[in-house]
Motif scaffolding. Structure first.
Motif, mmCIF file in Angstrom:
data_model
loop_
_atom_site.group_PDB
_atom_site.id
_atom_site.type_symbol
_atom_site.label_atom_id
_atom_site.label_comp_id
_atom_site.label_asym_id
_atom_site.label_seq_id
_atom_site.Cartn_x
_atom_site.Cartn_y
_atom_site.Cartn_z
ATOM 1 N N ARG A 237 0.647 -1.259 0.070
ATOM 2 C CA ARG A 237 -0.012 0.085 0.167
ATOM 3 C C ARG A 237 0.925 1.335 -0.006
ATOM 4 O O ARG A 237 0.414 2.266 -0.673
ATOM 5 N N ASP A 238 1.988 1.128 0.602
ATOM 6 C CA ASP A 238 2.882 2.326 0.714
ATOM 7 C C ASP A 238 3.517 2.633 -0.826
ATOM 8 O O ASP A 238 3.650 3.825 -1.088
ATOM 9 N N VAL A 239 3.551 1.565 -1.568
ATOM 10 C CA VAL A 239 4.033 1.716 -2.825
ATOM 11 C C VAL A 239 3.182 2.254 -3.777
ATOM 12 O O VAL A 239 2.996 3.250 -4.708
ATOM 13 N N MET A 240 1.717 1.743 -3.487
ATOM 14 C CA MET A 240 0.669 2.284 -4.346
ATOM 15 C C MET A 240 0.415 3.871 -4.025
ATOM 16 O O MET A 240 -0.106 4.609 -4.956
ATOM 17 N N ASP A 241 0.760 4.115 -2.715
ATOM 18 C CA ASP A 241 0.331 5.556 -2.449
ATOM 19 C C ASP A 241 1.250 6.461 -2.919
ATOM 20 O O ASP A 241 1.219 7.773 -2.845
ATOM 21 N N PHE A 242 2.596 5.956 -3.365
ATOM 22 C CA PHE A 242 3.671 6.986 -3.768
ATOM 23 C C PHE A 242 3.489 7.102 -5.235
ATOM 24 O O PHE A 242 3.267 6.246 -6.125
ATOM 25 N N LYS A 243 3.316 8.426 -5.503
ATOM 26 C CA LYS A 243 3.082 8.755 -6.981
ATOM 27 C C LYS A 243 4.124 8.529 -7.845
ATOM 28 O O LYS A 243 4.220 8.411 -9.105
ATOM 29 N N GLY A 244 5.472 8.284 -7.342
ATOM 30 C CA GLY A 244 6.663 8.296 -8.215
ATOM 31 C C GLY A 244 7.319 9.611 -8.619
ATOM 32 O O GLY A 244 6.850 10.821 -8.091
ATOM 33 N N PRO A 290 17.256 7.616 -6.459
ATOM 34 C CA PRO A 290 17.051 9.019 -5.724
ATOM 35 C C PRO A 290 16.884 8.667 -4.179
ATOM 36 O O PRO A 290 16.228 7.678 -3.798
ATOM 37 N N ASP A 291 17.030 9.571 -3.424
ATOM 38 C CA ASP A 291 16.919 9.577 -2.152
ATOM 39 C C ASP A 291 15.333 9.396 -1.886
ATOM 40 O O ASP A 291 14.895 8.493 -0.659
ATOM 41 N N GLU A 292 14.470 9.928 -2.565
ATOM 42 C CA GLU A 292 12.982 9.795 -2.213
ATOM 43 C C GLU A 292 12.711 8.157 -2.555
ATOM 44 O O GLU A 292 11.453 7.692 -2.004
ATOM 45 N N LEU A 293 13.392 7.412 -3.257
ATOM 46 C CA LEU A 293 13.112 6.184 -3.503
ATOM 47 C C LEU A 293 13.795 5.115 -2.738
ATOM 48 O O LEU A 293 13.569 3.861 -2.352
ATOM 49 N N MET A 294 14.962 5.371 -1.832
ATOM 50 C CA MET A 294 15.716 4.556 -1.045
ATOM 51 C C MET A 294 14.784 4.115 0.083
ATOM 52 O O MET A 294 15.054 2.853 0.377
ATOM 53 N N VAL A 308 11.571 2.713 -14.505
ATOM 54 C CA VAL A 308 12.794 3.698 -14.907
ATOM 55 C C VAL A 308 12.104 4.314 -16.056
ATOM 56 O O VAL A 308 11.396 3.987 -16.847
ATOM 57 N N GLU A 309 12.964 5.489 -16.221
ATOM 58 C CA GLU A 309 12.666 6.476 -17.454
ATOM 59 C C GLU A 309 14.128 6.057 -18.235
ATOM 60 O O GLU A 309 15.095 6.292 -17.726
ATOM 61 N N LEU A 310 13.873 5.459 -19.503
ATOM 62 C CA LEU A 310 15.116 5.405 -20.446
ATOM 63 C C LEU A 310 15.324 6.750 -21.229
ATOM 64 O O LEU A 310 14.318 6.887 -22.291
#
Length: 471
Positions: A237-244, A290-294, A308-310
């Protein structure tokens, strides 16, 4: 308790270890002759292990010693501690040097419910709390862990975090003291119900009165949560709530790198080396998280899906061809996070022009250079080169949908084949099986692989060097 000291030779007996699991008769003999003592207070304990046990085999004080830190615990506490030990022992067996239950810590004199020492030297102490201990005791224990540089992770029982009929939560006093801030937001706490084996993660807790609180809460099976690199729990759920994370690249494509293992990078510019194994082959890519994803990186650093973005075009040429992470999640949550099952290439869409243009450019320029792929070429330049060479008849955007005839025409131009009927030529060469061929991911990839083989063989025949098939 699950551990005690045998008086005959001071051996520490761990009833949860594989070694002692099948030695009931031997332990019963020691219990009758020499006996056991508690490793904390050194008072006598007895082995409770019936032939057909209704509860897990354990030791108990005889007589009771209310002053001992290891005073006889409730069945719920013993079960919760056992579940946590089994969870961490299974999950961290590859990255931990030691995983123990009821572990005595010499630096602090404490006995941790579950103790983990990782191969990198980090130490965690997991405490399962069901009793309403005094605040002074809690502060003293946490301070001892801090001075010993041991990360203490506290998990309360469901009896200390009770859900009310109005969906509020009643936190007992000790639970209130354990509410803390994490990377996922303010005011968090973790609970475990040993009967249902459900873990509750409470976030954004707000006070209604002295004991009643509102909280954003979600419940998981114990084996379906993760702890990140600094010991914070999280779920899908924490992953779902994170917009990216949003990037503003000129030309890029979003794709998912599945089942990634992250290793420490040997290049200072990058944090990690992302390793991916598929069909017996291993791909490696240097990448920065990125720090936000750690906070979404599991402690194991393995079985991770990275979205990821290529990058195809960028003002900084060194960023072209690089991967920029957008989201991260445990691979086993894939079905929960995606409505449909991903195939071999998961979310990557090869039916868009970004992929054929990338491949066609490499093939079209192969004979003029001795390298197969020139990754640091912006998409706009690749597209313009193919257009100027009349390989493509339109300046396609990366997201434009691929159509059969323009794609086959571009392929024939790269192969230097002149034909008025590209469909018939493609049928004769085995590129398509029917003139109404559907454009799918698999079709585009297979077509590019067939053309690649032809181009590589043609280059090697020129005698300018030898290259191998790269895709």
């Amino acid at each position: 308790m699950f551990k005690a000291k045998a008086l005959n030779d001071n051996t520490i007996v761990n009833l949860k270890s594989k070694y002692w699991r099948d030695k009931r008769e031997s332990l019963k003999q020691i219990n009758r002759s020499q006996g056991f003592v508690c490793q904390s207070c050194l008072k006598k304990v007895v082995l409770a292990w019936a032939a057909n046990p209704k509860t897990a085999p354990h030791f108990r004080h005889n007589p009771k010693n209310i002053e001992c830190d290891q005073n006889d615990e409730s069945a719920e506490h013993a079960k919760g501690k056992e579940l946590l030990y089994e969870y961490f022992a299974e999950k961290y067996q590859d990255i931990a040097a030691e995983i123990d239950i009821e572990h005595q810590i010499p630096q602090t004199g404490q006995i941790a419910d579950v103790y983990i020492k990782f191969k990198n030297g980090q130490e965690w102490a997991i405490e399962y709390q069901r009793s309403n201990m005094s605040l002074d005791t809690l502060i003293r224990r946490r301070e001892l862990y801090r001075k010993a540089n041991i990360r203490d992770i506290w998990i309360v029982g469901e009896n200390l975090a009770k859900i009310q009929k109005d969906d509020s939560v009643s936190f007992k006093r000790i639970s209130q003291e354990l509410i803390h801030n994490t990377s996922f937001g303010r005011n968090c706490i973790l609970s475990l119900n040993p009967t249902t084996m459900k873990v509750g993660i409470y976030r954004n807790i707000s006070k209604i009165n002295s004991r009643k609180y509102r909280a954003y809460m979600h419940f998981y099976d114990l084996d379906n949560i993760e702890f990140n690199l600094i010991g914070e729990p999280f779920g899908y759920r924490d992953v779902m709530d994170f917009k990216g994370i949003s990037y503003n690249f000129v030309h890029s494509s979003r794709l998912t790198m599945p089942d990634i293992t992250l290793e420490k990078s040997d290049i200072p510019t990058y944090k990690f080396l992302a390793v991916q194994e598929y069909n017996g082959q291993i791909d490696e890519t240097y990448i920065n998280i990125p720090d936000e994803l750690m906070k979404f990186i599991p402690k194991t650093c393995s079985e991770i899906d990275l979205e990821v973005e290529l990058v195809f075009s960028h003002k900084d040429i060194h960023k072209v061809g690089q991967f920029f992470p957008v989201k991260a999640s445990a691979s086993r949550w894939r079905k929960k996070l995606n409505e449909k099952k991903m195939d071999k290439f998961r979310e990557t869409d090869f039916t868009r022009w970004w992929y054929p243009i990338f491949q066609l450019y490499s093939m079209a320029t192969l004979e003029s250079r001795s390298a197969w792929l020139e990754s640091a070429v912006p998409f706009a330049r690749q597209r313009r080169t193919l257009y100027d060479k009349k390989i493509i008849d339109h300046l396609y955007e990366p997201a434009d949908k691929v159509e059969l005839v323009p794609l086959l025409s571009a392929v024939m131009c790269v192969l230097k084949v002149q034909s008025e009927d590209v469909l018939t030529e493609a049928l004769n060469r085995g590129f398509i099986s029917k003139t109404e061929e559907d454009i799918s991911n698999a079709f585009v990839v297979e077509l590019m692989k067939k053309v690649e083989v032809i181009c590589v063989d043609r280059f090697n025949a020129l005698g300018k060097g030898k290259i191998e098939i790269m895709f």
